[in-house]
Design an enzyme around this catalytic site. Sequence first.
Site, PDB file in Angstrom:
ATOM      1  N   GLU A 439       0.813  -1.216   0.000  1.00 43.90           N
ATOM      2  CA  GLU A 439       0.000   0.000   0.000  1.00 43.90           C
ATOM      3  C   GLU A 439       0.854   1.278   0.000  1.00 43.90           C
ATOM      4  O   GLU A 439       0.680   2.163   0.837  1.00 43.90           O
ATOM      5  CB  GLU A 439      -0.968  -0.004   1.186  1.00 43.90           C
ATOM      6  CG  GLU A 439      -1.981  -1.127   1.107  1.00 43.90           C
ATOM      7  CD  GLU A 439      -3.065  -1.048   2.167  1.00 43.90           C
ATOM      8  OE1 GLU A 439      -2.994  -0.174   3.055  1.00 43.90           O
ATOM      9  OE2 GLU A 439      -4.000  -1.874   2.113  1.00 43.90           O
ATOM     10  N   GLU A 514      -4.786  -8.662   0.990  1.00 49.40           N
ATOM     11  CA  GLU A 514      -5.607  -8.251   2.129  1.00 49.40           C
ATOM     12  C   GLU A 514      -7.048  -8.237   1.665  1.00 49.40           C
ATOM     13  O   GLU A 514      -7.363  -7.660   0.627  1.00 49.40           O
ATOM     14  CB  GLU A 514      -5.221  -6.853   2.655  1.00 49.40           C
ATOM     15  CG  GLU A 514      -3.904  -6.804   3.385  1.00 49.40           C
ATOM     16  CD  GLU A 514      -3.591  -5.417   3.928  1.00 49.40           C
ATOM     17  OE1 GLU A 514      -4.537  -4.650   4.229  1.00 49.40           O
ATOM     18  OE2 GLU A 514      -2.394  -5.103   4.063  1.00 49.40           O
TER      19      GLU A 514
END
Length: 944
Positions: A439, A514
């Site tokens: 991320e 995720e």
Amino acid sequence: MKTISPQGILLYFVFLLSFCSFGQNKPERDLILIDKDWRFSFGHLSDTEKDFGHATGYFSYLAKTGFGDGPAAPGFDDRAWRKLDLPHDWVVEQPFSEKASFSHGFKAAGKGFPEKSIGWYRKKIEIPQSDLGRIISIKFDGVFRNSKVWFNGHFLGTEESGYNGFEYDVTAYIHYGGENTIVVRADASMEEGWFYEGAGIYRHVYLQKTNPLHVIQNGTYVTSEIKNDTAEVTAEVTIENKGNYKGPLAIVQNIVDASGNQIATVSENATAPDFYKTAKYISKVTVKNPLLWDIDSPNLYRLVTQIRQGDKILDQYETSFGIRTIRFDAEKGFFLNGKNIKLQGTNNHQDHAGLGTALPDELQYFRIQKLKDMGSNAYRCSHNPPTPELLEACDKLGMLVIDETRLMGINDYHLNDLKRMIERDRNHPSIFCWSVGNEEWNIEGNTTGERITNVMQGFSKSIDPARPVTVGISSGFKSGISSVVEIMGYNYLGNGDIDAHHNEFKQQPGMGTEEGSTFATRGVYVTDDAKHYQSAYDKKPRPSFYSIEEGWKFYAERPYLAGMFIWTGFDYRGEPTPYGWPSVTSYFGMMDVCGFPKDNVYYLKSWWGKDPVLHLLPHWNWAGREGKEIDVWAYSNCDEVELFLNKKSLGKKKMERLGHLEWKVKYQAGTLEAIGYKDGKKILSDVQKTTEIEENIKLTADKRILPHTDITIVTVELTDKKGLHVPNTNDEIKFEVKGGKIIGTGNGNPTSLEKDKFLDEITLVPITNFQERKATTAEASTQLSANTEEGWKEAFKDRDYKNQAPSYAYRGQFDLKNNALTNIVSFFYKKIGLETTIFVNGNRVPASAEDSDKYILNSGILRQGKNTIHIVAKPLQKLKEWDVMNTDPGIIQVITPSEPWKRKLFNGYAQLIVQSDGSGNDVVISASAKRLKTGVLTISSGKK
């Protein structure tokens, strides 16, 4: 700068050669755990006086070799410091504060708390004269963070990251046959992650001894290629020569199975590398009918590497490894040993209730087994390299792993960290993928991200070509990193169109790195924002996050996706989304911070596991809601489930694949029962009963025998008189242990601000306004009354050391803010003279029996607030004019005994982590509370 004569250089090399040749017949290496008996104290980030005067010396530690000052000096007096064993996390010991870091669990340490951001550690070790000639190093598995290390006053180096293992060669600095001092200063004022990270020496420390010619640390690399019933194992080894070895060597590679049998061996001729050089050698070893490493059968082998010179074994280095194949397919997903496996993974940080990040090794196995029991087969290290023991647990228990570096970038700082992680971990068969980022929103969708990923990906392949590389991406799945990364890592369905990305990049395998994040509080079934409790029913928490069921259905129904990693397996400290203070842990876990399951565990167990499952929720204690509808869910992999309330059927429903069942049930006390059917036959049931009030404390341990200093995890729960678990009680329980000690406690309550640790408080009180005067009489006691206010001046100021008085009287003050009768107050005297006599508030104090420079101060002579200390002594004499004389009289130590260990149960549960004291006695745990019957549990030591 001084010049050295040619004769001096010659003498130096003669010494070096003799030094390196001494002990060459020592055959093997030693790796000694040195976790026991460290001293610890807080320093200070900005106040040098509170940091024990460190780095204030004329030369200090960077100007001249061997000039570590303050606590870094070998002779520093640390007797008043706290004594502890590693691993140690000082943050978990601190109270909570609303001013502290939201993302790190509101613990009052680190950033914003300069008095709790610096930690000093000191340890003394003996190294025998017989080790002269060996290479001695200190190995750290991890120190959080920005650690500086000294050995006998010599500065060894700095390691910035709290997640890297590192080692220092101390061979040249050792006092052989004597005492040696290791000093570590950790600076946790800066955070590396956005989650709880702890602080201190939170992983193991070792003393390593090898011969000068040896396998370097993490110096082996084992790969295998399977053909029919044979595995060709390639064993690469890198050796280093820190001695005067010359000529031929033999590199012998032995493969040993789990029973200790040697099943294959090969010997290669080699030549010793030059002085302080390394050389790499590759051997091929054939293993017939290998037992493959698999998630259900995690078979392991050992590679025993020997360096031989003639008949001598110069070094022996062991590497655990497994034989298996891994493969990603862009259309069919992931294959292990040729078998298509759906990755049923979880993300996890590295902390646990009551312990923070300082986890005993056994707890790693406990946590991995909890995930295995849920049906999970994969683990993503979020978002940093783990402690080695976690990977060992995954190897031995059969858990696939994504190993992740901490920071993306292309310079030495970034790539060296990546290199160290891969070289340390690449022999673990559990690891199937490297992750080089997560991320990174600033670069995910642009060319900068592409360039960085291409470099890190290629760099990873140069070290370990056997595994692919991934990045977890959350800001869109169209360009940038996602267009070049080898294995696409999708973070959350709501952040982009996964199907569209796959259709555009058909040759790129993918998995959900995720997914399925939801907010849930264990044992709570009605969201209460005022209390910061989220209902445990699996619901979509917000538009970009999907429920566990929604997430798993999406990945399970798409063969091209290798699987998914749920955020998260366990709750963790920090990130208490969607709340803030006083919530101190996350809500994302399938289990809470203790490992107690939330109901979502049973959804996953239904569709991830192999055994029949039936789980009914919620509990059935709803006094005051009689006649009102309660949502009742069943998690199961049965064909059908029938629900009964007080033996009356409420209907049978068919179970949708990958789904769950729901009923609306008007509450009445009694028994709620679900019966599961397979092929029309009843195969199992689950019951929720209305309980009576709590009466008993039940203690259950995960081990029946606790040898040595192992740990056991004890579940504390409350039951009614019939032995039924009471699900909505929160009594406070007190604990006592004999034969062991409690090292942590928790209950899974995300808003609990209770202590994690109950430790004696140690306060160091300085002596201030220190003055002196020359002796007025030979009798020490009369010096205090004679002309008491005459002749006093600042101690040691402008003293003429060539013309000192025969004796001096000194006086100073110390301030006791708490003079409780239970406190233990000691004065640790640092020699400022000879034939010393100590007085406190006019009372003469004798030295203690075990330490002639320690004085126990009886509470009867002490006062709340200001106290006066007098010291009468003959002066120390300078032997050399440049001698630095001690002017510090010592420190007052105040030990305030801790209150007993205690914890409130949260919805009927709490957890103790208990460690045996190593005495060989049984461990006896008792738990008590008002109105309740005391619970007692005895765990055998195994000693007959």
